[in-house]
Motif scaffolding. Structure first.
Motif, PDB file in Angstrom:
ATOM      1  N   VAL A  11      -1.113  -2.355   7.416  1.00  0.00           N
ATOM      2  CA  VAL A  11      -2.243  -3.256   7.200  1.00  0.00           C
ATOM      3  C   VAL A  11      -2.574  -3.905   8.536  1.00  0.00           C
ATOM      4  N   GLY A  68      -5.908 -14.255  -4.422  1.00  0.00           N
ATOM      5  CA  GLY A  68      -6.130 -14.844  -3.106  1.00  0.00           C
ATOM      6  C   GLY A  68      -6.244 -16.346  -3.136  1.00  0.00           C
ATOM      7  N   GLU A  75       0.763 -19.658   2.362  1.00  0.00           N
ATOM      8  CA  GLU A  75       0.431 -18.538   3.248  1.00  0.00           C
ATOM      9  C   GLU A  75       1.169 -18.661   4.580  1.00  0.00           C
ATOM     10  N   PRO A  81      -1.204 -13.263   6.804  1.00  0.00           N
ATOM     11  CA  PRO A  81      -2.479 -13.694   6.235  1.00  0.00           C
ATOM     12  C   PRO A  81      -2.806 -12.893   4.974  1.00  0.00           C
ATOM     13  N   TRP A  82      -3.180 -13.600   3.913  1.00  0.00           N
ATOM     14  CA  TRP A  82      -3.477 -12.926   2.654  1.00  0.00           C
ATOM     15  C   TRP A  82      -4.684 -12.010   2.810  1.00  0.00           C
ATOM     16  N   SER A  83      -4.625 -10.864   2.168  1.00  0.00           N
ATOM     17  CA  SER A  83      -5.774  -9.978   2.015  1.00  0.00           C
ATOM     18  C   SER A  83      -5.497  -9.071   0.837  1.00  0.00           C
ATOM     19  N   GLU A  84      -6.543  -8.481   0.289  1.00  0.00           N
ATOM     20  CA  GLU A  84      -6.347  -7.524  -0.797  1.00  0.00           C
ATOM     21  C   GLU A  84      -5.482  -6.356  -0.333  1.00  0.00           C
ATOM     22  N   ARG A  85      -5.664  -5.943   0.929  1.00  0.00           N
ATOM     23  CA  ARG A  85      -4.860  -4.836   1.453  1.00  0.00           C
ATOM     24  C   ARG A  85      -3.394  -5.214   1.583  1.00  0.00           C
TER      25      ARG A  85
END
Length: 299
Positions: A11, A68, A75, A81-85
């Protein structure tokens, strides 16, 4: 040896982020180049089911992760860092460990080219760990009656605080952690067996401690399956490590673990855990040491 791997293990992270995400594809490429694995040995995982993640993680944490809506504090504590991926990648890695565990039960040894995320707790992630892959795999295998007892051999330089907390009341799971005494995490819930090491521990002292404790852990745990968290942040000059193993010492460590487990006839799962060398490529090369030794020991 069969392995779990997906291109989705990578990612993109912000420039300058300390986590070496590129080590995952680099390790996959290196193992193929050296002939340690063949393309046919690679099993691509799907995402772990939310129902399986609930065997360890709380509904509230998983809901915040999925949508999210983690707090800024959560976090920061997670370190990523948050992400959908990121969520997709973390679920892939958990399933990769589940698959590797099943393959190890069939073949005697298998690996996930990720995993060992031992700082993830039921209700939060920390230390670059989002979901606790080993805990989910163990709970799934135990509840499905594939295994009764498990041993976690955690040789990452950082204590496996998440595993220690999750299995504190489960006598059938034996977390053994050999780690830097003064390193992260600064609050260390007790594992079944903790072996704290002083800063700058060198090869000979490290291997003596391992020889004194690993056979004891195996004898006491009587495991049906062993998860080996083969962190390479014990090597000298690692960005977040404070011990001083050489490359030869790392080879000796992995050889000793694998030979000891082989001689006792117990299946073993190889997992990466931490490693923060000067470049992702060097980090991957150090992670490959366990696979080189696995080829030598298991053929």
């Amino acid at each position: 040896m069969r392995i779990s791997y997906s291109d989705g293990y990578y990612v993109p992270l912000p420039e300058g982020h300390p986590f070496p995400m590129a080590k995952f594809p680099a390790l996959h490429w290196l193992l193929l180049r050296e002939g340690l694995i063949r393309p046919a040995d690679v099993v691509t995982p799907r995402q772990a089911d939310w129902s399986d993640l609930l065997r360890v993680h709380t509904p509230a944490y998983l809901a915040r992760l999925a949508t999210g809506t983690l707090s800024r504090h959560a976090e920061r504590r997670m370190g990523l860092p948050w992400s959908e991926r990121l969520v997709y990648r973390s679920r892939l890695a958990v399933q990769g460990t589940i698959n590797a565990a099943m393959m190890a039960l069939e073949d005697g040894i298998a690996a996930n080219l990720a995993g060992g995320t031992h700082h993830a707790f039921p209700d939060h992630g920390e230390g670059f760990c989002v979901l606790n892959d080993v805990a989910v795999a163990i709970r799934l295998l135990k509840q499905s009656c594939w295994i009764r007892r498990a041993l976690i051999v955690d040789l990452d330089v950082h204590q496996g605080n998440g595993n220690a907390a999750i299995f504190a009341d489960d006598a059938a799971v034996f977390p053994f952690s050999m780690h830097g005494a003064k390193n992260y995490p600064f609050e260390k819930p007790p594992s079944t067996l903790d072996v704290p090491l002083p800063d700058a521990t060198t090869d000979a002292a490290y291997l003596d401690m391992l020889d004194a404790h690993l056979p004891v852990a195996i004898e006491q745990a009587q495991p049906d399956l062993i998860f080996y968290l083969a962190g390479i942040d014990v090597v000298k000059n690692d960005r977040f490590g404070r011990t001083a193993l050489t490359r030869d010492g790392l080879h000796a460590r992995d050889a000793y673990v694998l030979e000891t487990v082989r001689d006792r006839g117990c299946p073993i799962v190889l997992l990466l855990s931490g490693g923060y060398a000067a470049t992702p490529e060097l980090t991957a090369d150090l992670h490959a040491v366990a696979h080189r030794e696995a080829r030598r020991v298991f053929g």
